[in-house]
Design a protein around this motif. Structure first.
Motif, short mmCIF file in Angstrom:
data_model
loop_
_atom_site.label_atom_id
_atom_site.label_comp_id
_atom_site.label_asym_id
_atom_site.label_seq_id
_atom_site.Cartn_x
_atom_site.Cartn_y
_atom_site.Cartn_z
N GLU A 129 -35.15 -24.75 -10.96
CA GLU A 129 -35.34 -25.56 -9.76
C GLU A 129 -34.22 -25.32 -8.75
O GLU A 129 -34.47 -25.26 -7.54
N ARG A 130 -32.98 -25.16 -9.21
CA ARG A 130 -31.86 -24.88 -8.31
C ARG A 130 -32.03 -23.52 -7.64
O ARG A 130 -31.75 -23.36 -6.45
N THR A 131 -32.50 -22.54 -8.41
CA THR A 131 -32.74 -21.22 -7.83
C THR A 131 -33.75 -21.30 -6.70
O THR A 131 -33.55 -20.74 -5.62
N ILE A 132 -34.85 -21.99 -6.95
CA ILE A 132 -35.88 -22.16 -5.93
C ILE A 132 -35.32 -22.90 -4.72
O ILE A 132 -35.55 -22.51 -3.57
N ASP A 133 -34.56 -23.96 -4.97
CA ASP A 133 -34.04 -24.75 -3.86
C ASP A 133 -33.04 -23.95 -3.02
O ASP A 133 -33.08 -24.01 -1.78
N PHE A 134 -32.14 -23.21 -3.66
CA PHE A 134 -31.24 -22.36 -2.89
C PHE A 134 -32.02 -21.34 -2.06
O PHE A 134 -31.70 -21.08 -0.91
N PRO A 136 -27.37 -19.79 -1.39
CA PRO A 136 -28.64 -19.21 -0.94
C PRO A 136 -28.66 -17.69 -1.06
O PRO A 136 -29.69 -17.10 -1.44
N GLY A 137 -27.56 -17.04 -0.75
CA GLY A 137 -27.51 -15.58 -0.85
C GLY A 137 -27.74 -15.10 -2.27
O GLY A 137 -28.45 -14.11 -2.50
N ASP A 138 -27.11 -15.79 -3.24
CA ASP A 138 -27.32 -15.44 -4.65
C ASP A 138 -28.79 -15.57 -5.03
O ASP A 138 -29.36 -14.71 -5.72
N ALA A 139 -29.41 -16.67 -4.59
CA ALA A 139 -30.81 -16.91 -4.93
C ALA A 139 -31.71 -15.87 -4.29
O ALA A 139 -32.67 -15.39 -4.91
#
Length: 434
Positions: free
Chosen positions: A14-19, A333-336
């Motif tokens: 969920e954090r990956t999607i949100d970022f 966000p860049g990582d995601a």
């Protein structure tokens, strides 16, 4: 927003999607065509019932906390009414141009589309709160509420999927799903899986900045006869409908001159390891690939695709993937974006939601050609864009014995969806070997 009660922190997926969604809207729509008109007030009441049933339909994302959390949102699911006769395809396309903000919530909205003789209902979900299968559960529950059925009582807030996978006991079952279900189970593989170890499998995709462009939408409904023949033939050939869809799309791209084709398949963890059917994210993505010469024998290629998918969706493989994401979750966000560009790049993504069963009914106990919720004449989706250059996202769902496809893209390939249907029809018309 800060006054809302914390529901729970976001998990790694969920954090990956949100970022990713800081700069790239990620939301999808599902469409229910009804055979009767639904007044806006009645739909609003049913949406409220639906929101009471599923906790994550009543949250917002608070990004200001030390780690992002879901907080209770007091708002109702927004409902708009389109002009009478508006094609639902137009509504779905526009929905991809209107990002759902993380706050104040809720992270879903609805559009009622009056049309003769009934109406269409378009539900759009922000991907932070659910995947396509969870969205389908919500849509079917909404149809049940419109039919006057009493929904099951509200459940607890769904747990983080990484925690659930970490505690699998190793005896988690694999649902066969060898019919019109989601990704196939393990089975006999002839000549090994497709070229998953080819270096071209790892080619990274390219993000295109979100500009609000309206995507191209194409749809196709297989008739009941072809759907039935496809199911029967897949069983005879020892493969699955999903693998056949992957094979058909691959064949179409090869015919258009692409030497190497990758297909991305979102795997539903509910079916893969026996998790509850809830409105929440319960998925991971796996890819298959092939060179043009590998796809000449359609059914052999379909079996190899099925075997490759099965290897990637064993409980051990899914646990390992979830653990890796939890340990190396993106922190910006860049990582995601880098992670998503690497993990989801493909020529086509095929999200097959399987057979849509009425609320409260269990797959495997019903005849999919006869059972459908009262008043529901068709289902479409999930319809989605992820902002990767050249992407084709194909949503597949079956209700009332008809398999339906919905494609969204910013880079149309003329005739792609009709030709996928034609390839499936050709393959089913061939004489079975042996």
């Amino acid at each position: 927003m800060s006054q809302g009660r914390v529901v729970r922190p976001l998990g790694a997926c969920e954090r990956t999607i949100d970022f990713y969604m800081h700069r790239n809207p990620l939301q999808f729509s599902l469409v229910a065509e009804m055979d009767r008109p639904v007044p806006a007030g009645v739909l609003a009441s049913a949406l409220a019932t639906l929101q009471d049933r599923h906790p994550l339909l009543g949250v917002a994302v608070d990004r200001a906390a030390p780690e992002a959390v879901y907080r209770v949102s007091e708002g109702a699911i927004p409902l708009e009414v389109a002009a009478d006769g508006t094609p639902w395809q137009s509504v779905v396309a526009v929905e991809q141009t209107r990002p759902i903000p993380p706050a104040p919530g809720p992270l879903a909205r609805a559009v009622l589309v009056p049309q003769e003789p009934g109406c269409a209902i378009v539900l759009t979900f922000a991907h932070q709160i659910t995947d396509g299968v969870g969205g389908l559960r919500a849509l079917l529950d909404l149809v049940a509420a419109l039919d006057g059925e009493e929904l099951t009582p509200p459940g607890d807030v769904p747990h983080v999927q990484e925690d659930l996978l970490a505690h699998l006991d190793g005896a988690a079952h694999l649902d066969g799903a060898a019919h019109l279900g989601r990704t196939a189970d393990a089975g006999d593989a002839t000549a090994g899986p497709p070229l998953d170890d080819d270096e071209r499998m790892g080619a990274v995709g390219e993000l295109t900045p979100f500009s609000g462009r309206t995507p191209h939408v194409d749809t196709l409904a297989l008739d009941r006869g072809l759907t039935t023949r496809l199911v029967r033939r897949c069983r005879q050939e020892g493969t699955s409908v999903h693998a056949a869809l992957c094979a058909a799309a691959t064949v179409v791209f090869h015919r258009r001159g692409r030497e190497f084709v990758r297909v991305l398949t979102p795997v539903d963890l509910r079916r893969a390891v026996g998790l509850p059917d809830e409105v929440v994210n319960r998925f991971t993505g796996v890819r298959t690939g092939s060179a043009a010469h590998d796809a000449k024998d359609f059914w052999g290629f379909s079996r190899r695709t099925r075997a490759s998918l099965a290897l990637q969706r064993t409980p051990a493989a899914l646990q390992a993937g979830a653990a890796a994401l939890a340990q190396h979750a993106p922190s910006s966000p860049g990582d995601a974006e880098a992670m998503m560009s690497a993990a989801t790049a493909a020529d086509i993504q095929i999200t097959n939601l399987g057979v849509a069963y009425p609320s409260g009914q269990s797959p495997g106990r019903q005849n999919p050609s006869r059972q459908s919720p009262s008043g529901l004449s068709a289902l479409w989706g999930p319809a989605q864009i992820t902002q990767l250059r050249g992407e084709h996202i194909l949503g597949v769902v079956t209700v009332g014995g008809r398999l339906r496809m919905t494609e969204l893209t910013h880079d149309p390939v003329a005739g792609l969806v009709p030709e996928i249907g034609a390839v499936l029809a050709e393959a089913c018309a061939e004489s079975p070997h042996g």
